[in-house]
Design a protein around this motif. Structure first.
Motif, PDB file in Angstrom:
ATOM      1  N   GLN A  52       0.940  -1.200   0.057  1.00 37.04           N
ATOM      2  CA  GLN A  52      -0.114   0.108   0.065  1.00 37.04           C
ATOM      3  C   GLN A  52       0.764   1.226   0.079  1.00 37.04           C
ATOM      4  OE1 GLN A  52      -3.348   0.279  -0.079  1.00 37.04           O
ATOM      5  NE2 GLN A  52      -3.324   2.473   0.070  1.00 37.04           N
ATOM      6  N   TRP A  53       0.571   2.066  -1.067  1.00 36.32           N
ATOM      7  CA  TRP A  53       1.441   3.510  -1.101  1.00 36.32           C
ATOM      8  C   TRP A  53       0.219   4.580  -0.370  1.00 36.32           C
ATOM      9  CZ3 TRP A  53       6.126   4.241  -2.429  1.00 36.32           C
ATOM     10  CH2 TRP A  53       6.879   3.275  -3.247  1.00 36.32           C
ATOM     11  N   ASN A  54       1.059   5.227   0.611  1.00 31.62           N
ATOM     12  CA  ASN A  54       0.212   6.379   1.365  1.00 31.62           C
ATOM     13  C   ASN A  54       0.917   7.675   0.867  1.00 31.62           C
ATOM     14  OD1 ASN A  54      -1.592   4.526   2.756  1.00 31.62           O
ATOM     15  ND2 ASN A  54       0.346   4.103   4.005  1.00 31.62           N
ATOM     16  N   TYR A  55       0.089   8.580   0.208  1.00 31.64           N
ATOM     17  CA  TYR A  55       0.705   9.780  -0.349  1.00 31.64           C
ATOM     18  C   TYR A  55       0.194  10.938   0.460  1.00 31.64           C
ATOM     19  CZ  TYR A  55       1.928   6.862  -4.439  1.00 31.64           C
ATOM     20  OH  TYR A  55       2.398   6.030  -5.360  1.00 31.64           O
ATOM     21  N   ARG A  56       0.862  12.090   0.816  1.00 29.03           N
ATOM     22  CA  ARG A  56       0.609  13.405   1.330  1.00 29.03           C
ATOM     23  C   ARG A  56       1.026  14.456   0.680  1.00 29.03           C
ATOM     24  NH1 ARG A  56       2.893  11.654   5.427  1.00 29.03           N
ATOM     25  NH2 ARG A  56       4.727  12.836   5.513  1.00 29.03           N
ATOM     26  N   VAL A  57       0.171  15.274   0.460  1.00 32.32           N
ATOM     27  CA  VAL A  57       0.627  16.656  -0.100  1.00 32.32           C
ATOM     28  C   VAL A  57       0.636  17.532   0.938  1.00 32.32           C
ATOM     29  CG1 VAL A  57      -0.212  18.784  -1.531  1.00 32.32           C
ATOM     30  CG2 VAL A  57      -0.642  16.514  -2.356  1.00 32.32           C
ATOM     31  N   PHE A  58       2.106  18.288   1.090  1.00 30.48           N
ATOM     32  CA  PHE A  58       2.226  19.205   2.315  1.00 30.48           C
ATOM     33  C   PHE A  58       2.601  20.484   1.907  1.00 30.48           C
ATOM     34  CE2 PHE A  58       6.271  16.898   1.324  1.00 30.48           C
ATOM     35  CZ  PHE A  58       7.002  17.595   1.195  1.00 30.48           C
ATOM     36  N   ARG A  59       2.704  20.784   0.516  1.00 32.48           N
ATOM     37  CA  ARG A  59       2.682  22.002   0.134  1.00 32.48           C
ATOM     38  C   ARG A  59       2.260  22.070  -1.095  1.00 32.48           C
ATOM     39  NH1 ARG A  59       8.276  24.452   0.551  1.00 32.48           N
ATOM     40  NH2 ARG A  59       7.702  23.985   2.662  1.00 32.48           N
ATOM     41  N   TYR A  60       1.480  23.102  -1.926  1.00 32.86           N
ATOM     42  CA  TYR A  60       0.770  23.077  -3.025  1.00 32.86           C
ATOM     43  C   TYR A  60       0.520  24.705  -3.307  1.00 32.86           C
ATOM     44  CZ  TYR A  60      -3.728  24.248  -1.215  1.00 32.86           C
ATOM     45  OH  TYR A  60      -4.969  24.777  -0.472  1.00 32.86           O
ATOM     46  N   TRP A  61       0.527  24.846  -4.701  1.00 35.26           N
ATOM     47  CA  TRP A  61       0.349  26.055  -5.456  1.00 35.26           C
ATOM     48  C   TRP A  61      -0.692  25.888  -6.660  1.00 35.26           C
ATOM     49  CZ3 TRP A  61       4.920  23.911  -4.106  1.00 35.26           C
ATOM     50  CH2 TRP A  61       5.461  24.711  -3.258  1.00 35.26           C
ATOM     51  N   GLU A  62      -1.523  26.762  -6.779  1.00 35.35           N
ATOM     52  CA  GLU A  62      -2.793  26.499  -7.803  1.00 35.35           C
ATOM     53  C   GLU A  62      -2.069  27.236  -9.052  1.00 35.35           C
ATOM     54  OE1 GLU A  62      -7.052  27.971  -8.372  1.00 35.35           O
ATOM     55  OE2 GLU A  62      -5.937  29.035  -6.880  1.00 35.35           O
ATOM     56  N   ILE A  63      -2.215  26.440  -9.924  1.00 35.56           N
ATOM     57  CA  ILE A  63      -1.794  26.834 -11.405  1.00 35.56           C
ATOM     58  C   ILE A  63      -2.797  27.708 -12.054  1.00 35.56           C
ATOM     59  CG2 ILE A  63      -0.810  26.098 -13.692  1.00 35.56           C
ATOM     60  CD1 ILE A  63       0.241  23.681 -12.348  1.00 35.56           C
ATOM     61  N   LYS A  64      -2.176  28.912 -12.291  1.00 31.36           N
ATOM     62  CA  LYS A  64      -3.310  29.803 -12.979  1.00 31.36           C
ATOM     63  C   LYS A  64      -3.351  29.576 -14.511  1.00 31.36           C
ATOM     64  CE  LYS A  64      -3.975  32.238  -9.391  1.00 31.36           C
ATOM     65  NZ  LYS A  64      -5.420  32.124  -8.653  1.00 31.36           N
ATOM     66  N   GLU A  65      -4.547  29.578 -15.417  1.00 29.94           N
ATOM     67  CA  GLU A  65      -4.617  29.315 -16.558  1.00 29.94           C
ATOM     68  C   GLU A  65      -4.295  30.566 -17.306  1.00 29.94           C
ATOM     69  OE1 GLU A  65      -5.670  26.548 -18.279  1.00 29.94           O
ATOM     70  OE2 GLU A  65      -5.722  25.552 -16.381  1.00 29.94           O
ATOM     71  N   ASN A  66      -3.478  30.288 -18.452  1.00 33.28           N
ATOM     72  CA  ASN A  66      -3.312  31.560 -19.200  1.00 33.28           C
ATOM     73  C   ASN A  66      -4.458  32.176 -19.800  1.00 33.28           C
ATOM     74  OD1 ASN A  66      -0.420  30.914 -18.552  1.00 33.28           O
ATOM     75  ND2 ASN A  66      -0.152  29.804 -20.427  1.00 33.28           N
ATOM     76  N   SER A  67      -4.390  33.508 -20.041  1.00 32.60           N
ATOM     77  CA  SER A  67      -5.220  34.019 -20.690  1.00 32.60           C
ATOM     78  C   SER A  67      -5.363  33.711 -22.189  1.00 32.60           C
ATOM     79  CB  SER A  67      -5.063  35.739 -20.357  1.00 32.60           C
ATOM     80  OG  SER A  67      -4.101  36.074 -21.340  1.00 32.60           O
ATOM     81  N   SER A  68      -6.490  33.772 -22.894  1.00 29.68           N
ATOM     82  CA  SER A  68      -6.384  33.408 -24.411  1.00 29.68           C
ATOM     83  C   SER A  68      -6.175  34.598 -25.143  1.00 29.68           C
ATOM     84  CB  SER A  68      -8.156  33.065 -24.517  1.00 29.68           C
ATOM     85  OG  SER A  68      -8.938  34.041 -24.098  1.00 29.68           O
ATOM     86  N   SER A  69      -5.784  35.833 -24.773  1.00 23.89           N
ATOM     87  CA  SER A  69      -5.367  36.750 -25.637  1.00 23.89           C
ATOM     88  C   SER A  69      -4.200  36.406 -26.029  1.00 23.89           C
ATOM     89  CB  SER A  69      -5.470  38.161 -24.890  1.00 23.89           C
ATOM     90  OG  SER A  69      -6.695  38.463 -24.309  1.00 23.89           O
ATOM     91  N   PRO A  70      -3.787  36.888 -27.227  1.00 21.99           N
ATOM     92  CA  PRO A  70      -2.483  36.855 -28.166  1.00 21.99           C
ATOM     93  C   PRO A  70      -1.385  37.530 -27.245  1.00 21.99           C
ATOM     94  CG  PRO A  70      -4.086  37.080 -29.729  1.00 21.99           C
ATOM     95  CD  PRO A  70      -4.909  37.368 -28.242  1.00 21.99           C
ATOM     96  N   LYS A  71      -0.120  37.276 -27.355  1.00 18.50           N
ATOM     97  CA  LYS A  71       0.697  38.053 -26.654  1.00 18.50           C
ATOM     98  C   LYS A  71       0.845  39.662 -27.404  1.00 18.50           C
ATOM     99  CE  LYS A  71       5.628  37.534 -25.462  1.00 18.50           C
ATOM    100  NZ  LYS A  71       6.801  37.083 -25.475  1.00 18.50           N
ATOM    101  N   GLY A  72       1.020  40.409 -26.238  1.00 16.62           N
ATOM    102  CA  GLY A  72       0.802  41.971 -26.654  1.00 16.62           C
ATOM    103  C   GLY A  72      -0.378  42.367 -26.730  1.00 16.62           C
ATOM    104  N   GLU A  73      -1.344  41.766 -26.993  1.00 18.55           N
ATOM    105  CA  GLU A  73      -2.930  42.322 -27.046  1.00 18.55           C
ATOM    106  C   GLU A  73      -3.199  42.658 -25.653  1.00 18.55           C
ATOM    107  OE1 GLU A  73      -7.440  40.814 -27.974  1.00 18.55           O
ATOM    108  OE2 GLU A  73      -5.518  40.213 -29.266  1.00 18.55           O
ATOM    109  N   LYS A  74      -3.868  43.972 -25.708  1.00 20.41           N
ATOM    110  CA  LYS A  74      -4.253  44.928 -24.392  1.00 20.41           C
ATOM    111  C   LYS A  74      -5.768  43.862 -24.042  1.00 20.41           C
ATOM    112  CE  LYS A  74      -1.847  48.885 -24.483  1.00 20.41           C
ATOM    113  NZ  LYS A  74      -1.823  50.158 -24.159  1.00 20.41           N
TER     114      LYS A  74
END
Length: 137
Positions: free
Chosen positions: A112-134
Motif C-alpha cells: 500500500q502506498w500512502n501519499y501526502r501533499v504538504f505544500r501546493y500552489w494553484e496553477i493559473k490558466e493562461n489568458s486566451s489573448s494573444p501576446k501583446g494584445e491589451k
C-alpha cells in the motif's frame, strides 16, 4: 460519484487502511518516500473529509524516488486540509478541476502506498489573448 458511492468508497478505504496497518505491524518496516515535485489535477475532493483528495498526477520529478507516478490517479491526504487556510493566502483551498503544483511525500506499508501533499500552489490558466494584445475594458 454520488453521495452513497462516496460513503461506500470511504468505508472501504478506511477498512483497507486499517488492515494494511495491522499487516504492516506484523510484516515489518515502513518505507519512507523522498519528497517529490509534481503537477496534477484535482479529480475529486471527498465529501465529509476535509483532507482526502483524488489527484491525477500529470508530471512528477521522480529522479530521486524509487517509483514512477506520472499519469496516475492517486488518493492522497492534504497536510493542511483542502479548505482555504485562514491567514495564509498561499493555501487557497482546492476543488475538483483545479490544477496544482505540489510537493508530495509518502510511504509504502507492505503493498500500500500512502501519499501526502504538504505544500501546493494553484496553477493559473493562461489568458486566451494573444501576446501583446491589451485586454478589453
Amino acid at each position: 460519484m454520488t453521495g452513497t458511492a462516496q460513503k461506500v468508497f470511504f468505508t472501504l478505504l478506511t477498512i483497507c487502511s486499517l488492515s494494511v496497518s495491522i499487516f504492516a505491524q506484523s510484516e515489518g518496516k515502513v518505507v519512507q518516500l523522498k519528497p517529490i515535485n509534481a503537477i496534477g489535477e484535482i479529480i475529486s475532493v471527498f465529501e465529509g473529509n476535509d483532507n482526502i483528495v483524488l489527484v491525477k498526477v500529470t508530471k512528477a520529478d521522480t529522479a530521486k524516488a524509487n517509483f514512477e507516478i506520472n499519469e496516475n490517479e492517486i488518493l492522497c491526504t492534504f497536510q493542511f486540509g483542502t479548505k482555504p487556510t485562514d491567514g495564509d493566502p498561499k493555501l487557497p483551498g482546492v476543488k475538483a478541476g483545479d490544477k496544482i503544483r505540489m510537493e508530495l511525500a509518502g510511504d509504502r506499508v507492505g503493498n500500500q502506498w500512502n501519499y501526502r501533499v504538504f505544500r501546493y500552489w494553484e496553477i493559473k490558466e493562461n489568458s486566451s489573448s494573444p501576446k501583446g494584445e491589451k485586454p478589453q475594458k
